[in-house]
Enzyme design. Structure first.
Site, PDB file in Angstrom:
ATOM      1  N   PRO A  19      -8.351   6.149   8.096  1.00  0.00           N
ATOM      2  CA  PRO A  19      -7.162   6.961   8.253  1.00  0.00           C
ATOM      3  C   PRO A  19      -6.476   6.856   7.039  1.00  0.00           C
ATOM      4  CG  PRO A  19      -6.710   4.908   9.809  1.00  0.00           C
ATOM      5  CD  PRO A  19      -8.271   5.147   9.280  1.00  0.00           C
ATOM      6  N   ASN A  20      -5.811   7.973   6.430  1.00  0.00           N
ATOM      7  CA  ASN A  20      -4.970   8.132   5.286  1.00  0.00           C
ATOM      8  C   ASN A  20      -5.736   8.238   4.042  1.00  0.00           C
ATOM      9  OD1 ASN A  20      -2.265   8.251   6.654  1.00  0.00           O
ATOM     10  ND2 ASN A  20      -2.714   6.103   7.118  1.00  0.00           N
ATOM     11  N   ARG A  27      -1.357   8.779  -2.597  1.00  0.00           N
ATOM     12  CA  ARG A  27      -1.051   7.766  -1.777  1.00  0.00           C
ATOM     13  C   ARG A  27      -0.804   6.500  -2.433  1.00  0.00           C
ATOM     14  NH1 ARG A  27      -4.387   4.519   2.719  1.00  0.00           N
ATOM     15  NH2 ARG A  27      -2.674   3.607   3.662  1.00  0.00           N
ATOM     16  N   TYR A  32      -3.188   1.921  -4.472  1.00  0.00           N
ATOM     17  CA  TYR A  32      -4.819   2.303  -4.238  1.00  0.00           C
ATOM     18  C   TYR A  32      -5.343   3.152  -5.511  1.00  0.00           C
ATOM     19  CZ  TYR A  32      -3.311   1.337   0.463  1.00  0.00           C
ATOM     20  OH  TYR A  32      -2.964   0.517   1.745  1.00  0.00           O
ATOM     21  N   ASN A  83     -14.794   1.751   5.206  1.00  0.00           N
ATOM     22  CA  ASN A  83     -13.190   1.266   4.879  1.00  0.00           C
ATOM     23  C   ASN A  83     -12.092   1.965   6.062  1.00  0.00           C
ATOM     24  OD1 ASN A  83     -10.582   1.008   4.111  1.00  0.00           O
ATOM     25  ND2 ASN A  83     -10.876   1.786   2.069  1.00  0.00           N
ATOM     26  N   ALA A  86      -6.139   1.333   8.009  1.00  0.00           N
ATOM     27  CA  ALA A  86      -4.984   0.345   8.716  1.00  0.00           C
ATOM     28  C   ALA A  86      -5.920  -0.044  10.261  1.00  0.00           C
ATOM     29  CB  ALA A  86      -3.924   1.186   9.096  1.00  0.00           C
ATOM     30  N   HIS A  89      -7.050  -3.777  10.928  1.00  0.00           N
ATOM     31  CA  HIS A  89      -6.261  -4.725  11.373  1.00  0.00           C
ATOM     32  C   HIS A  89      -5.892  -4.460  12.559  1.00  0.00           C
ATOM     33  CE1 HIS A  89      -5.956  -4.876   7.069  1.00  0.00           C
ATOM     34  NE2 HIS A  89      -5.546  -4.050   6.982  1.00  0.00           N
ATOM     35  N   ASP A  96     -16.166  -3.350  17.963  1.00  0.00           N
ATOM     36  CA  ASP A  96     -16.976  -3.424  19.241  1.00  0.00           C
ATOM     37  C   ASP A  96     -18.016  -2.016  18.805  1.00  0.00           C
ATOM     38  OD1 ASP A  96     -15.833  -5.346  20.397  1.00  0.00           O
ATOM     39  OD2 ASP A  96     -14.937  -4.097  21.988  1.00  0.00           O
ATOM     40  N   GLU A 107     -17.980  -4.178   4.817  1.00  0.00           N
ATOM     41  CA  GLU A 107     -16.530  -3.682   4.709  1.00  0.00           C
ATOM     42  C   GLU A 107     -15.887  -3.631   3.407  1.00  0.00           C
ATOM     43  OE1 GLU A 107     -14.119  -6.157   6.979  1.00  0.00           O
ATOM     44  OE2 GLU A 107     -12.265  -5.635   6.517  1.00  0.00           O
ATOM     45  N   HIS A 109     -12.600  -2.590   0.746  1.00  0.00           N
ATOM     46  CA  HIS A 109     -10.944  -2.323   0.534  1.00  0.00           C
ATOM     47  C   HIS A 109     -10.736  -2.091  -0.592  1.00  0.00           C
ATOM     48  CE1 HIS A 109     -10.337  -3.025   5.039  1.00  0.00           C
ATOM     49  NE2 HIS A 109     -10.862  -4.242   4.779  1.00  0.00           N
ATOM     50  N   LEU A 110      -9.915  -0.898  -0.947  1.00  0.00           N
ATOM     51  CA  LEU A 110      -9.518  -0.681  -2.556  1.00  0.00           C
ATOM     52  C   LEU A 110      -8.690  -2.043  -2.803  1.00  0.00           C
ATOM     53  CD1 LEU A 110      -8.898   2.867  -1.633  1.00  0.00           C
ATOM     54  CD2 LEU A 110     -10.433   2.308  -3.470  1.00  0.00           C
ATOM     55  N   SER A 111      -7.686  -2.346  -2.040  1.00  0.00           N
ATOM     56  CA  SER A 111      -6.682  -3.261  -2.388  1.00  0.00           C
ATOM     57  C   SER A 111      -6.962  -4.611  -1.850  1.00  0.00           C
ATOM     58  CB  SER A 111      -5.345  -2.781  -1.549  1.00  0.00           C
ATOM     59  OG  SER A 111      -5.480  -2.882  -0.250  1.00  0.00           O
ATOM     60  N   ARG A 116      -1.566  -9.021   0.201  1.00  0.00           N
ATOM     61  CA  ARG A 116      -0.591  -7.799   0.763  1.00  0.00           C
ATOM     62  C   ARG A 116       0.076  -8.712   1.828  1.00  0.00           C
ATOM     63  NH1 ARG A 116      -2.971  -2.482   0.964  1.00  0.00           N
ATOM     64  NH2 ARG A 116      -0.568  -1.770   1.040  1.00  0.00           N
ATOM     65  N   ARG A 120      -2.019  -7.492   7.235  1.00  0.00           N
ATOM     66  CA  ARG A 120      -3.058  -6.904   6.798  1.00  0.00           C
ATOM     67  C   ARG A 120      -4.163  -8.200   6.562  1.00  0.00           C
ATOM     68  NH1 ARG A 120      -1.875  -1.655   4.958  1.00  0.00           N
ATOM     69  NH2 ARG A 120       0.447  -1.671   4.458  1.00  0.00           N
TER      70      ARG A 120
HETATM   71  C1  DQA Z   1      -7.089  -0.587   2.932  1.00  0.00           C
HETATM   72  C2  DQA Z   1      -6.273  -1.589   3.164  1.00  0.00           C
HETATM   73  C3  DQA Z   1      -5.570  -1.193   4.378  1.00  0.00           C
HETATM   74  O1  DQA Z   1      -4.498  -2.485   4.811  1.00  0.00           O
HETATM   75  C4  DQA Z   1      -4.693   0.097   4.629  1.00  0.00           C
HETATM   76  O2  DQA Z   1      -4.156   0.040   5.936  1.00  0.00           O
HETATM   77  C5  DQA Z   1      -5.323   1.263   4.257  1.00  0.00           C
HETATM   78  C6  DQA Z   1      -6.446   1.011   2.801  1.00  0.00           C
HETATM   79  C7  DQA Z   1      -7.765  -0.568   1.397  1.00  0.00           C
HETATM   80  O3  DQA Z   1      -8.503   0.279   1.152  1.00  0.00           O
HETATM   81  O4  DQA Z   1      -7.068  -1.259   0.573  1.00  0.00           O
HETATM   82  O5  DQA Z   1      -5.351   2.260   4.768  1.00  0.00           O
HETATM   83  O6  DQA Z   1      -8.236  -0.343   3.787  1.00  0.00           O
END
Ligand code: DQA
Length: 157
Positions: A19-20, A27, A32, A83, A86, A89, A96, A107, A109-111, A116, A120
């Site tokens: 998502p997002n 964003r 990011y 990725n 959210a 978390h 599952d 897995e 993550h950009l950040s 953070r 997270r």
């Molecule tokens: C994220 C980190 C998550 O905490 C956040 O909700 C995201 C992006 C990252 O790529 O850093 O949507 O997965």
């Protein structure tokens, strides 16, 4: 197809964006980065050519759709780079799904999620993947793909 390694190794990798992540570029660029999802997918496609694999990117803002894609991946792909945004978390269901299909996953993550907010710091996904790469911006995806392909090559039967 023959990649840089010169063997007949070939794999298809599903890259799942949660998502997002469709908003990347606009964003929170300070967190990011300024690259769009399309740009990230192009970089991954170029890296895939270099590695001699195929990548199929897919983004959804919906937990169930991501789960359906994880299930369907067993028919077409040898591994997953995810990725989960959210949902990382919050989602026992995505965890599952990954645990339930017999596909290695990485897995990303950009950040750096550990630098953070506290909420997270927990990943429901981390215990069911080969490993996690967090904090390198777009490079997290590239490193994640490289790590997965390395794993697949090593475990080739
Ligand atoms: C994220 C980190 C998550 O905490 C956040 O909700 C995201 C992006 C990252 O790529 O850093 O949507 O997965």
């Amino acid at each position: 197809m023959t990649g840089i390694h010169g063997s007949n190794f070939y794999a298809s990798v599903l890259v799942l964006h949660g998502p997002n992540l469709n908003l990347l570029g606009q964003r929170e660029p300070g967190v990011y980065g300024s690259q769009s999802l399309e740009e990230i997918n192009s970089l991954l496609a170029a890296e895939a050519v270099r590695l001699g694999v195929k990548v199929t990117p897919f983004q959804s803002n919906h937990e169930g759709v991501l789960i359906d894609n994880i299930h369907a991946a067993t028919k077409q792909h040898q591994g997953i780079v995810i990725n989960a945004g959210a949902y990382t978390h919050t989602s026992v269901a995505i965890r599952d799904a990954i645990a339930g299909v017999n596909l290695p996953a990485v897995e990303v993550h950009l950040s750096n999620i550990y630098r953070r907010e506290d909420f997270r710091h927990n990943s429901y996904i981390a215990p069911v993947v080969i490993g996690q790469i967090s904090g390198f911006g777009v490079q997290s995806y590239i490193l994640g793909l490289q790590a997965l392909v390395h794993y697949l090559r090593k475990n080739e039967t």
